[in-house]
Scaffold this motif. Structure first.
Motif, short mmCIF file in Angstrom:
data_model
loop_
_atom_site.label_atom_id
_atom_site.label_comp_id
_atom_site.label_asym_id
_atom_site.label_seq_id
_atom_site.Cartn_x
_atom_site.Cartn_y
_atom_site.Cartn_z
N ARG A 1 5.04 16.40 10.20
CA ARG A 1 5.04 16.50 8.74
C ARG A 1 3.80 15.90 8.09
O ARG A 1 3.72 15.81 6.88
N GLY A 2 2.84 15.45 8.89
CA GLY A 2 1.64 14.83 8.35
C GLY A 2 1.80 13.36 8.04
O GLY A 2 0.89 12.73 7.51
N TYR A 3 2.94 12.79 8.39
CA TYR A 3 3.17 11.37 8.12
C TYR A 3 2.26 10.47 8.96
O TYR A 3 1.92 9.37 8.53
N GLY A 4 1.90 10.92 10.15
CA GLY A 4 1.00 10.12 10.99
C GLY A 4 -0.35 9.94 10.32
O GLY A 4 -0.89 8.83 10.28
N VAL A 5 -0.91 11.02 9.80
CA VAL A 5 -2.21 10.95 9.12
C VAL A 5 -2.11 10.03 7.91
O VAL A 5 -2.98 9.19 7.67
N GLU A 6 -1.03 10.17 7.13
CA GLU A 6 -0.84 9.30 5.96
C GLU A 6 -0.73 7.84 6.37
O GLU A 6 -1.28 6.96 5.71
N THR A 7 -0.03 7.58 7.47
CA THR A 7 0.12 6.20 7.96
C THR A 7 -1.24 5.63 8.34
O THR A 7 -1.58 4.50 7.96
N ILE B 1 7.52 3.36 5.18
CA ILE B 1 8.68 3.77 4.40
C ILE B 1 8.45 5.14 3.78
O ILE B 1 7.40 5.38 3.16
N GLU B 2 9.43 6.02 3.90
CA GLU B 2 9.39 7.30 3.21
C GLU B 2 9.79 7.05 1.76
O GLU B 2 10.88 6.52 1.49
N GLN B 3 8.92 7.39 0.83
CA GLN B 3 9.13 7.05 -0.58
C GLN B 3 10.42 7.66 -1.16
O GLN B 3 11.15 6.99 -1.87
N THR B 4 10.69 8.94 -0.87
CA THR B 4 11.83 9.60 -1.51
C THR B 4 13.18 9.08 -1.04
O THR B 4 14.15 9.12 -1.79
N THR B 5 13.23 8.56 0.21
CA THR B 5 14.52 8.10 0.74
C THR B 5 14.59 6.58 0.89
O THR B 5 15.67 6.05 1.15
N ALA B 6 13.46 5.90 0.77
CA ALA B 6 13.33 4.45 1.01
C ALA B 6 13.69 4.09 2.46
O ALA B 6 13.97 2.95 2.78
N GLU B 7 13.64 5.08 3.35
CA GLU B 7 13.99 4.90 4.76
C GLU B 7 12.78 4.45 5.57
O GLU B 7 11.68 4.96 5.38
N GLY C 1 -2.45 0.58 15.34
CA GLY C 1 -1.48 1.31 16.12
C GLY C 1 -0.39 1.78 15.20
O GLY C 1 -0.18 1.21 14.13
N PHE C 2 0.31 2.82 15.61
CA PHE C 2 1.38 3.36 14.77
C PHE C 2 2.37 4.14 15.62
O PHE C 2 2.01 4.65 16.68
N ALA C 3 3.59 4.19 15.16
CA ALA C 3 4.63 4.97 15.81
C ALA C 3 5.60 5.44 14.73
O ALA C 3 5.95 4.68 13.83
N LEU C 4 6.01 6.70 14.83
CA LEU C 4 6.95 7.27 13.88
C LEU C 4 8.21 7.72 14.60
O LEU C 4 8.17 8.07 15.79
N HIS C 5 9.30 7.74 13.88
CA HIS C 5 10.55 8.26 14.44
C HIS C 5 10.33 9.73 14.79
O HIS C 5 9.77 10.48 13.99
N PRO C 6 10.74 10.17 15.98
CA PRO C 6 10.50 11.55 16.40
C PRO C 6 11.01 12.60 15.41
O PRO C 6 10.43 13.68 15.30
N GLN C 7 12.07 12.30 14.66
CA GLN C 7 12.58 13.27 13.68
C GLN C 7 11.61 13.49 12.53
O GLN C 7 11.76 14.44 11.76
N LYS C 8 10.61 12.63 12.40
CA LYS C 8 9.64 12.73 11.30
C LYS C 8 8.30 13.30 11.76
O LYS C 8 7.38 13.43 10.96
N TRP C 9 8.19 13.64 13.03
CA TRP C 9 6.95 14.20 13.56
C TRP C 9 6.68 15.58 12.95
O TRP C 9 7.59 16.29 12.56
N ARG D 1 0.86 -1.18 0.00
CA ARG D 1 0.00 0.00 0.00
C ARG D 1 0.89 1.22 0.00
O ARG D 1 1.88 1.26 0.72
N SER D 2 0.53 2.25 -0.78
CA SER D 2 1.35 3.45 -0.78
C SER D 2 0.50 4.69 -0.97
O SER D 2 -0.63 4.62 -1.47
N SER D 3 1.06 5.81 -0.56
CA SER D 3 0.46 7.12 -0.76
C SER D 3 1.51 7.95 -1.51
O SER D 3 2.53 7.43 -1.95
N GLU D 4 1.26 9.22 -1.60
CA GLU D 4 2.20 10.09 -2.32
C GLU D 4 3.60 10.06 -1.69
O GLU D 4 4.60 9.99 -2.39
N ARG D 5 3.66 10.08 -0.36
CA ARG D 5 4.96 10.17 0.31
C ARG D 5 5.39 8.91 1.05
O ARG D 5 6.57 8.77 1.37
N LEU D 6 4.44 8.01 1.34
CA LEU D 6 4.76 6.85 2.18
C LEU D 6 4.34 5.55 1.52
O LEU D 6 3.50 5.54 0.63
#
Length: 183
Positions: free
Chosen positions: A107-113, A71-77, A97-105, A6-11
């Protein structure tokens, strides 16, 4: 269903691999990332066990748990961890449930996840209801789930024992008829 793709524009969501231990440890070993989760920071051995169990669960029949790398699409990280688990006490229901690396907080990645997990549940697994629980102090998670279309339903009192103290959980849920794919 295996593998999840599954993917979105950024993830993107993908199955976990043994090589993901360090990236998952950077999240689950972080006191900031686990502050509002239901557990204390994990050590390397615990994360290795989580990843191994997740890999094994991915090929179980029937599959009842989807523990996935975010996974962040642009970096594959690998920047996060998402989980959808079939709820054995509810017909066509699951928890997320979900958790993101604090350096990525922030940016809207939580909503995308969350939106990716909901799409997996409603589109791929034909679920009826998906719910998640958060710490009452986790306002960021409240905003994230609300932005993804989930509704706050109430409080489960003294639901989680963390650091020797009982903590409530606030439940958010969405029904298949309420679900709207990405705007």
């Amino acid at each position: 269903m295996h593998p999840v793709n599954r993917s979105s524009e950024r993830l993107a969501l993908r199955e976990l691999a043994a090589a993901d231990v360090d990236a998952v440890l950077a999240i689950y070993g972080s006191s900031a990332a686990t502050e509002h989760l239901s557990f204390e920071p994990r050590d390397r051995e615990q994360v290795e066990q989580i990843v191994a169990r997740s890999i094994a669960a991915a090929t179980a029949t029937p599959r009842t748990e989807y523990a996935l790398a975010v996974i962040e699409q642009t970096t594959a990280e690998l920047i996060g961890f998402g989980r959808l688990a079939i709820d054995p006490h509810q017909q066509r229901g699951a928890t997320i449930g979900f958790a993101l690396h604090p350096q990525k907080w922030g940016r809207g990645y939580g909503v995308e996840t969350v939106r990716l997990l909901l799409a997996l549940g409603f589109h791929d697994l034909a679920l009826h209801r998906i719910w998640g629980a958060r710490s009452p102090l986790n306002e960021a998670s409240a905003k994230t789930m609300s932005a993804a279309g989930m509704v706050e339903e109430g409080t489960i009192r003294e639901h989680v024992l963390k650091a020797g103290k009982w903590r409530d959980s606030v439940v958010h849920a969405i029904l298949e008829r309420e679900y709207r794919p990405d705007p």
